[in-house]
Design a protein around this motif. Structure first.
Motif, mmCIF file in Angstrom:
data_model
loop_
_atom_site.group_PDB
_atom_site.id
_atom_site.type_symbol
_atom_site.label_atom_id
_atom_site.label_comp_id
_atom_site.label_asym_id
_atom_site.label_seq_id
_atom_site.Cartn_x
_atom_site.Cartn_y
_atom_site.Cartn_z
ATOM 1 N N LEU A 56 47.146 53.172 34.347
ATOM 2 C CA LEU A 56 46.036 52.313 34.767
ATOM 3 C C LEU A 56 46.388 50.834 34.640
ATOM 4 O O LEU A 56 45.941 50.010 35.441
ATOM 5 C CB LEU A 56 44.787 52.632 33.953
ATOM 6 N N MET A 57 47.181 50.500 33.615
ATOM 7 C CA MET A 57 47.607 49.100 33.473
ATOM 8 C C MET A 57 48.452 48.656 34.672
ATOM 9 O O MET A 57 48.282 47.551 35.201
ATOM 10 C CB MET A 57 48.408 48.915 32.183
ATOM 11 N N TYR A 58 49.380 49.531 35.080
ATOM 12 C CA TYR A 58 50.199 49.188 36.246
ATOM 13 C C TYR A 58 49.365 49.127 37.519
ATOM 14 O O TYR A 58 49.676 48.366 38.434
ATOM 15 C CB TYR A 58 51.318 50.211 36.412
ATOM 16 N N ALA A 59 48.321 49.932 37.593
ATOM 17 C CA ALA A 59 47.514 49.992 38.813
ATOM 18 C C ALA A 59 46.387 48.971 38.838
ATOM 19 O O ALA A 59 45.889 48.642 39.919
ATOM 20 C CB ALA A 59 46.927 51.395 38.967
ATOM 21 N N ALA A 60 45.978 48.444 37.679
ATOM 22 C CA ALA A 60 44.776 47.596 37.611
ATOM 23 C C ALA A 60 44.902 46.357 38.482
ATOM 24 O O ALA A 60 43.954 45.986 39.193
ATOM 25 C CB ALA A 60 44.510 47.191 36.159
ATOM 26 N N GLY A 61 46.054 45.700 38.433
ATOM 27 C CA GLY A 61 46.239 44.512 39.263
ATOM 28 C C GLY A 61 46.102 44.834 40.736
ATOM 29 O O GLY A 61 45.545 44.039 41.514
ATOM 30 N N SER A 62 46.582 45.988 41.125
ATOM 31 C CA SER A 62 46.489 46.384 42.518
ATOM 32 C C SER A 62 45.057 46.704 42.923
ATOM 33 O O SER A 62 44.673 46.510 44.073
ATOM 34 C CB SER A 62 47.383 47.598 42.772
ATOM 35 N N GLY A 122 42.864 43.483 36.539
ATOM 36 C CA GLY A 122 42.341 43.562 37.899
ATOM 37 C C GLY A 122 42.049 42.189 38.478
ATOM 38 O O GLY A 122 42.361 41.900 39.641
ATOM 39 N N LEU A 123 41.452 41.307 37.663
ATOM 40 C CA LEU A 123 41.184 39.936 38.117
ATOM 41 C C LEU A 123 42.480 39.190 38.384
ATOM 42 O O LEU A 123 42.575 38.390 39.335
ATOM 43 C CB LEU A 123 40.355 39.197 37.064
ATOM 44 N N ALA A 124 43.498 39.451 37.557
ATOM 45 C CA ALA A 124 44.800 38.820 37.778
ATOM 46 C C ALA A 124 45.369 39.248 39.128
ATOM 47 O O ALA A 124 45.925 38.430 39.878
ATOM 48 C CB ALA A 124 45.766 39.198 36.649
ATOM 49 N N GLY A 125 45.241 40.531 39.464
ATOM 50 C CA GLY A 125 45.724 41.011 40.750
ATOM 51 C C GLY A 125 45.021 40.352 41.914
ATOM 52 O O GLY A 125 45.645 40.033 42.938
ATOM 53 N N ALA A 126 43.717 40.116 41.785
ATOM 54 C CA ALA A 126 42.978 39.429 42.848
ATOM 55 C C ALA A 126 43.493 38.000 43.020
ATOM 56 O O ALA A 126 43.648 37.512 44.148
ATOM 57 C CB ALA A 126 41.480 39.431 42.525
ATOM 58 N N GLY A 127 43.767 37.327 41.911
ATOM 59 C CA GLY A 127 44.310 35.973 41.995
ATOM 60 C C GLY A 127 45.681 35.957 42.652
ATOM 61 O O GLY A 127 45.980 35.091 43.492
#
Length: 453
Positions: free
Chosen positions: A263-269, A320-325
């Motif tokens: 989930l950590m690897y996928a959260a940014g995505s 997840g927010l980091a991935g959006a940025g």
């Protein structure tokens, strides 16, 4: 209601106008899925064999030199040879490296050194392949559809980035590394079969052979353009300071949530794909430099928060927010590159882009691993996020032309748009402006960045 939704949902114009874009969109999705399976399994296997965060972070150091050398050469190669051949051969090579990982994982006692050898090989082949893929986007997609094409490519990558790591974490946890690598092998086999169907994408008749002089010409062009220079520098700084993926296995252990690794690897995505699914507004943006800076700053702030909090669910939300940025910044970068770089330099500039996009994460893995060994895992994460935030602010102040970039008035963007219109008018006299993909005999659609293997 439909009109309002169309302003938010992704713009599908590139999908409708270019058959080649559709073909490699699907092929790229398959490749990314297999690549992310290996991306999770490989560092986790190194962790299991060594128990050292430094050993996991060293994977970035092993990948760095091949990436630099072959990324620059791949840029010159993309301007000089048939890009389809480059894509096909490198894709086949990446599949063979996945076979090596599978064979090693099936041994009674897997060996450590082949993992580093394969990591270096993947880095070299990805460096050769990426410029050939990236340099095709502006050739097959109309100029006004470039932001929409970038968003669709990003959406494709994010789908693979979510499914791949999430499933890989479960597969590795319950079945071991071998099934994850086997999935990667199958995905690359399918990808190679699809690449065989691609039409040739020959270089210009007067294209120069790959040379140091040609590489230097591309570097001089990039250095002379503050806007391009700013996109490279911001991305490099953001990834160097705030790319903690290599130490996620140790972060999951520290939070007493080993189950959360995938989930950590996928959260940014997840954060990235949510932004991509609401990216219709991107086609109306003109100030893409602001997207680059604001997105990178948001990435750094969210990574800092992920390292600070101790609740695993809050950490996942922050990632997840980091991935959006990162997605926001990536859309700005991709659009600026495709709107401003001339066709004859596109491969070489794509090679430089490979370095700015990929060297940062490789060095970031080394930084994160070394810092975690010295200060602990969570301090390595939050301190890197803060350093990213500060460095992005300093770069924005030092390169004001990046912040003031306007797609309607920038000289390079205006020149590139005029050249595109002239080529389509020449290729289809009296037929009006057609998509560039229809103005050439054949072509190949690009695949987005992200792990090639």
């Amino acid at each position: 209601m439909t009109s309002k939704l169309s302003r938010v949902l992704p713009d599908l114009s590139p999908w409708r106008s270019s058959p080649d874009f559709r073909l490699l969109w699907v092929q790229g999705l398959i490749t990314y899925f297999g690549s992310f399976m290996a991306l999770v399994a490989l560092p986790l296997q190194i962790k299991d064999l060594t128990g050292s965060p430094l050993a996991v972070g060293a994977m970035g150091a092993v990948e760095l030199v091949p990436l630099v050398v072959f990324g620059l050469y791949g840029g010159a190669l993309a301007d000089a040879v048939d890009r389809r051949k480059v894509i096909l051969l490198t894709e086949a090579g990446l599949g063979l490296l996945a076979v090596i990982l599978l064979v090693n994982a099936l041994l009674p006692e897997p060996v450590l050194w082949p993992l580093y050898v394969v990591a270096a090989g993947v880095s070299a082949l990805a460096g050769l392949q990426r410029p050939a893929l990236d340099s095709l986007l502006a050739r097959i997609v109309p100029h006004d559809q470039l932001p929409a094409a970038a968003a669709l490519n990003a959406l494709r990558w994010q789908v693979g980035a979510i499914a791949g790591p999430a499933l890989a974490g479960l597969v590795v946890a319950y079945a071991g590394n071998a099934p994850a690598y086997a999935t990667t092998v199958v995905c690359f086999a399918v990808s190679v079969a699809m690449c065989l169907r691609l039409s040739p994408a020959p270089p210009a008749k007067d294209a120069d052979k790959p040379s140091l002089r040609g590489i230097a010409e591309g570097a001089r062009y990039a250095w002379s353009r503050p806007v391009l220079l700013g996109t490279y520098a911001v991305d490099l700084a953001a990834m160097f300071f705030a790319f903690p993926n290599a130490i996620f296995p140790f972060l999951a252990d520290e939070l007493d949530a080993e189950w959360s690794l995938g989930l950590m690897y996928a959260a940014g995505s997840v954060g990235s794909v949510l932004l991509s699914l609401t990216s219709g507004w991107v086609s109306r943006v003109r100030r893409h430099g602001l997207l680059v800076v604001c997105g990178a700053a948001g990435w750094g702030l969210a990574i800092a928060a992920a390292g600070w909090f101790s609740n695993v669910w809050v950490v996942l939300v922050c990632l997840g927010l980091a991935g959006a940025g990162d997605m926001l910044s990536g859309l700005g970068r991709s659009t600026i590159w495709n709107q401003t770089i001339p066709e004859e330099l596109r491969g070489r500039l794509a090679g430089i882009e490979v370095l700015s996009y990929s060297v940062g994460p490789q060095l970031g893995q080394v930084r994160a691993g070394a810092m975690a060994g010295w200060t602990g895992t969570r301090p390595a994460v939050w301190s890197g996020g803060l350093a990213c935030l500060v460095s992005v602010g300093l770069l924005a102040a030092a390169l004001p032309k990046l912040l003031t970039y306007d797609a309607q008035t920038d000289e390079d963007a205006v020149r590139r748009r005029a050249a595109h219109e002239a080529r389509t008018a020449e290729a289809q006299p009296g037929a009006g402006a057609l998509p560039e993909a229809d103005a050439r005999p054949a072509g190949v659609a690009p695949a987005d960045r992200e792990p090639a293997g």
